[in-house]
Design a protein around this motif. Structure first.
Motif, PDB file in Angstrom:
ATOM      1  N   PHE A   1     -40.171 -23.260  40.331  1.00  0.00           N
ATOM      2  CA  PHE A   1     -38.967 -22.551  39.876  1.00  0.00           C
ATOM      3  C   PHE A   1     -38.510 -23.227  38.584  1.00  0.00           C
ATOM      4  O   PHE A   1     -38.186 -24.411  38.590  1.00  0.00           O
ATOM      5  CB  PHE A   1     -37.881 -22.639  40.955  1.00  0.00           C
ATOM      6  N   ILE A   2     -38.510 -22.500  37.501  1.00  0.00           N
ATOM      7  CA  ILE A   2     -38.294 -23.083  36.177  1.00  0.00           C
ATOM      8  C   ILE A   2     -36.986 -22.580  35.562  1.00  0.00           C
ATOM      9  O   ILE A   2     -36.770 -21.372  35.470  1.00  0.00           O
ATOM     10  CB  ILE A   2     -39.451 -22.729  35.218  1.00  0.00           C
ATOM     11  N   THR A   3     -36.156 -23.504  35.140  1.00  0.00           N
ATOM     12  CA  THR A   3     -34.942 -23.178  34.403  1.00  0.00           C
ATOM     13  C   THR A   3     -35.181 -23.505  32.929  1.00  0.00           C
ATOM     14  O   THR A   3     -35.571 -24.631  32.604  1.00  0.00           O
ATOM     15  CB  THR A   3     -33.757 -24.016  34.925  1.00  0.00           C
ATOM     16  N   ILE A   4     -34.986 -22.534  32.055  1.00  0.00           N
ATOM     17  CA  ILE A   4     -35.155 -22.771  30.617  1.00  0.00           C
ATOM     18  C   ILE A   4     -33.793 -22.630  29.950  1.00  0.00           C
ATOM     19  O   ILE A   4     -33.206 -21.551  29.939  1.00  0.00           O
ATOM     20  CB  ILE A   4     -36.183 -21.803  29.999  1.00  0.00           C
ATOM     21  N   ARG A   5     -33.296 -23.746  29.460  1.00  0.00           N
ATOM     22  CA  ARG A   5     -31.958 -23.764  28.870  1.00  0.00           C
ATOM     23  C   ARG A   5     -32.100 -24.022  27.376  1.00  0.00           C
ATOM     24  O   ARG A   5     -32.639 -25.058  26.964  1.00  0.00           O
ATOM     25  CB  ARG A   5     -31.121 -24.862  29.519  1.00  0.00           C
ATOM     26  N   VAL A   6     -31.655 -23.073  26.570  1.00  0.00           N
ATOM     27  CA  VAL A   6     -31.695 -23.235  25.115  1.00  0.00           C
ATOM     28  C   VAL A   6     -30.269 -23.457  24.632  1.00  0.00           C
ATOM     29  O   VAL A   6     -29.392 -22.641  24.901  1.00  0.00           O
ATOM     30  CB  VAL A   6     -32.317 -22.003  24.428  1.00  0.00           C
ATOM     31  N   SER A   7     -30.036 -24.555  23.951  1.00  0.00           N
ATOM     32  CA  SER A   7     -28.710 -24.844  23.421  1.00  0.00           C
ATOM     33  C   SER A   7     -28.811 -25.034  21.916  1.00  0.00           C
ATOM     34  O   SER A   7     -29.902 -25.054  21.339  1.00  0.00           O
ATOM     35  CB  SER A   7     -28.140 -26.106  24.082  1.00  0.00           C
ATOM     36  N   GLY A   8     -27.654 -25.177  21.274  1.00  0.00           N
ATOM     37  CA  GLY A   8     -27.633 -25.425  19.836  1.00  0.00           C
ATOM     38  C   GLY A   8     -28.166 -24.259  19.010  1.00  0.00           C
ATOM     39  O   GLY A   8     -28.613 -24.451  17.875  1.00  0.00           O
ATOM     40  N   ALA A   9     -28.117 -23.052  19.576  1.00  0.00           N
ATOM     41  CA  ALA A   9     -28.601 -21.883  18.828  1.00  0.00           C
ATOM     42  C   ALA A   9     -27.499 -21.345  17.934  1.00  0.00           C
ATOM     43  O   ALA A   9     -26.308 -21.521  18.211  1.00  0.00           O
ATOM     44  CB  ALA A   9     -29.073 -20.791  19.790  1.00  0.00           C
ATOM     45  N   ALA A  10     -27.912 -20.677  16.865  1.00  0.00           N
ATOM     46  CA  ALA A  10     -26.934 -20.114  15.937  1.00  0.00           C
ATOM     47  C   ALA A  10     -26.400 -18.778  16.435  1.00  0.00           C
ATOM     48  O   ALA A  10     -25.353 -18.318  16.000  1.00  0.00           O
ATOM     49  CB  ALA A  10     -27.556 -19.946  14.555  1.00  0.00           C
ATOM     50  N   ALA A  11     -27.139 -18.133  17.349  1.00  0.00           N
ATOM     51  CA  ALA A  11     -26.723 -16.827  17.850  1.00  0.00           C
ATOM     52  C   ALA A  11     -27.338 -16.603  19.228  1.00  0.00           C
ATOM     53  O   ALA A  11     -28.344 -17.222  19.580  1.00  0.00           O
ATOM     54  CB  ALA A  11     -27.169 -15.712  16.894  1.00  0.00           C
ATOM     55  N   GLN A  12     -26.723 -15.698  19.982  1.00  0.00           N
ATOM     56  CA  GLN A  12     -27.212 -15.443  21.335  1.00  0.00           C
ATOM     57  C   GLN A  12     -28.651 -14.929  21.324  1.00  0.00           C
ATOM     58  O   GLN A  12     -29.483 -15.360  22.120  1.00  0.00           O
ATOM     59  CB  GLN A  12     -26.300 -14.423  22.031  1.00  0.00           C
ATOM     60  N   GLN A  13     -28.945 -13.998  20.406  1.00  0.00           N
ATOM     61  CA  GLN A  13     -30.281 -13.415  20.400  1.00  0.00           C
ATOM     62  C   GLN A  13     -31.338 -14.481  20.103  1.00  0.00           C
ATOM     63  O   GLN A  13     -32.427 -14.464  20.675  1.00  0.00           O
ATOM     64  CB  GLN A  13     -30.367 -12.272  19.370  1.00  0.00           C
ATOM     65  N   GLU A  14     -31.005 -15.396  19.212  1.00  0.00           N
ATOM     66  CA  GLU A  14     -31.920 -16.482  18.882  1.00  0.00           C
ATOM     67  C   GLU A  14     -32.202 -17.348  20.113  1.00  0.00           C
ATOM     68  O   GLU A  14     -33.354 -17.705  20.394  1.00  0.00           O
ATOM     69  CB  GLU A  14     -31.251 -17.303  17.778  1.00  0.00           C
ATOM     70  N   ALA A  15     -31.140 -17.665  20.848  1.00  0.00           N
ATOM     71  CA  ALA A  15     -31.312 -18.470  22.059  1.00  0.00           C
ATOM     72  C   ALA A  15     -32.186 -17.737  23.070  1.00  0.00           C
ATOM     73  O   ALA A  15     -33.089 -18.317  23.691  1.00  0.00           O
ATOM     74  CB  ALA A  15     -29.947 -18.792  22.672  1.00  0.00           C
ATOM     75  N   LEU A  16     -31.939 -16.443  23.231  1.00  0.00           N
ATOM     76  CA  LEU A  16     -32.724 -15.666  24.195  1.00  0.00           C
ATOM     77  C   LEU A  16     -34.172 -15.517  23.732  1.00  0.00           C
ATOM     78  O   LEU A  16     -35.098 -15.565  24.542  1.00  0.00           O
ATOM     79  CB  LEU A  16     -32.089 -14.286  24.408  1.00  0.00           C
ATOM     80  N   ASP A  17     -34.377 -15.322  22.428  1.00  0.00           N
ATOM     81  CA  ASP A  17     -35.749 -15.191  21.908  1.00  0.00           C
ATOM     82  C   ASP A  17     -36.567 -16.445  22.226  1.00  0.00           C
ATOM     83  O   ASP A  17     -37.716 -16.355  22.660  1.00  0.00           O
ATOM     84  CB  ASP A  17     -35.733 -14.961  20.391  1.00  0.00           C
ATOM     85  N   VAL A  18     -35.966 -17.607  21.990  1.00  0.00           N
ATOM     86  CA  VAL A  18     -36.681 -18.856  22.265  1.00  0.00           C
ATOM     87  C   VAL A  18     -36.937 -19.001  23.769  1.00  0.00           C
ATOM     88  O   VAL A  18     -38.049 -19.302  24.205  1.00  0.00           O
ATOM     89  CB  VAL A  18     -35.888 -20.068  21.730  1.00  0.00           C
TER      90      VAL A  18
END
Lengths: 405, 405
Positions: free
Chosen positions: B281-298
């Protein structure tokens, strides 16, 4: 596993291009893992490189050197990608170029470095440098087949293509090699591809050909959707043939472009046929699109769908998975009742659902084949695009769950 | 395979919501494959549905009925998705609703249909209609666990969540069930999720809660990146509890939202834990993004990478694959020397390459765990997003290469 016979062709030597091969013992003792291209003075080179933002140190350095000088040497190692290696990676790539430049008597900017293999481990500079004398001493124009083997990583077979064409009374030779089997979704470039011709080609035409042909071949294949950090495709024109320089206005340009395109396509398709775990070679043709991006979005969404790829592996005409992939490709206001999907010569989808004349038997007959075309007509416009991919098998998981061990 | 214990909770009955279960023999004789929700008069319902353009007939019809009337019945069948079935599919879905409406003495628009299972085969209307008397005769408020089993397809276990909270002296009950294991990348909706509460909630608040909570839970999970044609998530508020109506200004709203969110997250995570072939079970947390879409894309690029997923399956800390996926996620002008990637509490990447204090042993220790967090700090801004996924195993290929046979 791999699709089709896949034997190497007879390579025609390319005047002005010599290849040297050596064993540096990077991953396995005795394995040929260093390849050197030696280019005659006056050769011109154009390159396409990965757009992955974590591009490897050799990609950064090759770009820089290519902008400074006409290359005389290409230095390729397999077994280590020198990617994700930070500043040290740049120093290491430069050190290899410097050693080769010194031994060959050229300037360092005349050497282009290429690395492929595992990401994130330091490049074994001493091993590579130690193999250079053997590589340089062995250069010859008839070592294309050995070079094709020397650049392999997880490839199960070497990849090459070679043609000769008559350009207004002058014979032009084109030979090329490529490597790649996984982490394959080139983006404005590719894994490693080296294509050489003895034609003399004007610099602007050479760069245009490298861009156009790379775009239409290596940039239209995908195995797993993962863009590598090291992709590079290099077009070399040694200028040693007997004919005139090919410029934008040359009547010979279309014939040269066609011949080059065939080599590019053969090399790109060879990568898909040898895709990790591949048992099928799949052509996805999207027509009737309103725009190029729309056509590519649909083609890649189908090409990357794990459900479509596992159904292809199982030879299961589970067309609902293709339909679901088309439906999530982000085409705005898609009229699902208009589009048509064919599997080979069998119509799967028409009128928003299963075609009336479809039968499981006919779908199964196409699915049983080793080479399959999925044709999707969006009925929205005039744009077409083709993408090539492979299926998704147990072997893919085995290869990628065991790669480093 | 599945990750974690995964036992069903004790379900609290939700006043005003009864469940009936029956066997229609759609795929296997004797299997419970039809579930009916019976809602008390005055219940309010809000829904989120798939954005796949090939949405299934029941999705289209549910949307239409929901806009016309307050629902009294939900009719769910498994074993057949009634998707890719064209006009006939619409007729079939309507016929099932009509039969239920007639037997229950309500109007057809008061019935919402849901179907899940294989795409592209005609819905077995007679079998479903034949099972309705049994389903209606058996409705009771304590059949949540059976209903959770009754909506399964390739799921290996039923999924449910149930909580009670005190809202200003009034006890509110929330119970829910979900299904799904493959073709999971919801887009503004989900596989099937049904969450019911006895709270009385103002219609606009109910729709907002359904949208927000679906977005933060079901719309943040992915197993294979394939968006289903039938995704639907439904929030029911029967209004039978003893407290006042919850409006936008109610002081009880935050507590209700938190309780609902826990149920939504539990149900969404349960789908990932039961992902086809999942062992992690994998949690992928992206922080420090400039925008929501960028965080979701990564986050999604990493979550969908077959190379990352097979490395997770192999418990291989092959961080180069994570780095390569981040690098191809399309973030413009990404400063690769600034970002940091952690695997659990171990820093993998810093300064554009492997972190200096990283060791294979420490990476391996995290990889050996069954639940793993990958944290990617882009160091570009303040936006964070979290996505949940699972690994990619041999079992996934087996399940999806054999699904129809």
């Amino acid at each position: 596993m791999a699709v089709g016979p896949g034997a190497l062709p007879e390579f025609f030597p390319v005047a002005g291009v010599k290849l040297g091969i050596a064993s540096a013992g990077i991953k396995k003792p005795g394995r040929k893992d260093v390849v050197v291209f030696e280019l005659a003075p006056g050769s011109r080179v154009a390159g396409l490189f990965t757009r992955n933002q974590f591009c490897a140190a050799p990609v950064t350095l090759s770009r820089k050197h290519l902008a400074e000088k006409a290359p005389r040497y290409l230095l390729i190692n397999t077994g280590n990608a020198n990617a994700g290696t930070g500043k040290r990676g740049m120093d290491d790539a430069l050190a290899c170029c410097q050693a080769l430049a010194q031994q060959a008597g050229v300037s360092v900017a005349e050497v282009l470095p290429y690395s492929t293999g595992v990401i994130g481990e330091p490049l074994p500079v001493q091993k590579i440098v130690g193999a250079l004398p053997e590589a340089l001493a062995s250069t010859a124009d008839n070592r294309w087949a050995e070079a094709a083997s020397g650049i392999m990583t997880t490839d199960t077979r070497p990849k090459g293509a070679s043609v000769q064409v008559d350009l207004g009374g002058h014979t032009v030779t084109i030979s090329g090699i490529s490597k790649g089997a996984g982490m394959i979704r080139p983006n404005m470039a590719t894994m490693l591809g080296f294509i050489a011709t003895d034609a003399r080609i004007a610099p602007d035409v050479l760069q245009t050909l490298a861009s156009e042909l790379g775009e239409q071949s290596f940039n239209r294949i995908t195995i797993d959707g993962d863009t590598s950090t090291n992709d590079a495709c290099t077009l070399i024109a040694s200028g040693q043939y007997t004919g005139p320089e090919i410029t934008l206005d040359s009547p010979q340009l279309p014939a040269l472009r066609n011949a080059l395109k065939q080599v590019y396509l053969d090399l790109a398709h060879a990568i898909v046929r040898d895709g990790e775990g591949a048992t099928k070679f799949i052509t996805i043709r999207v027509s009737g699109a309103a725009a190029q991006q729309e056509a590519l979005d649909v083609a890649y969404t189908v090409a990357h769908s794990p459900l479509v790829k596992t159904a292809l592996f199982a030879s299961d005409p589970n067309w609902g998975r293709i339909l679901a992939a088309v439906g999530r490709a982000g085409v705005v206001d898609l009229d699902v009742s208009a589009l048509e999907i064919h599997l080979g010569d069998v119509c799967l989808v028409r009128g928003g659902g299963r075609a009336e004349d479809y039968s499981e038997e006919r779908g199964q007959a196409v699915m049983n084949q080793e080479e399959i075309t999925i044709a999707i007509d969006l009925k929205r416009g005039e744009v077409s695009e083709t993408v090539w991919t492979c299926d998704f098998s147990h072997e893919y998981v085995t290869i990628n769950a065991d790669y480093r061990s």
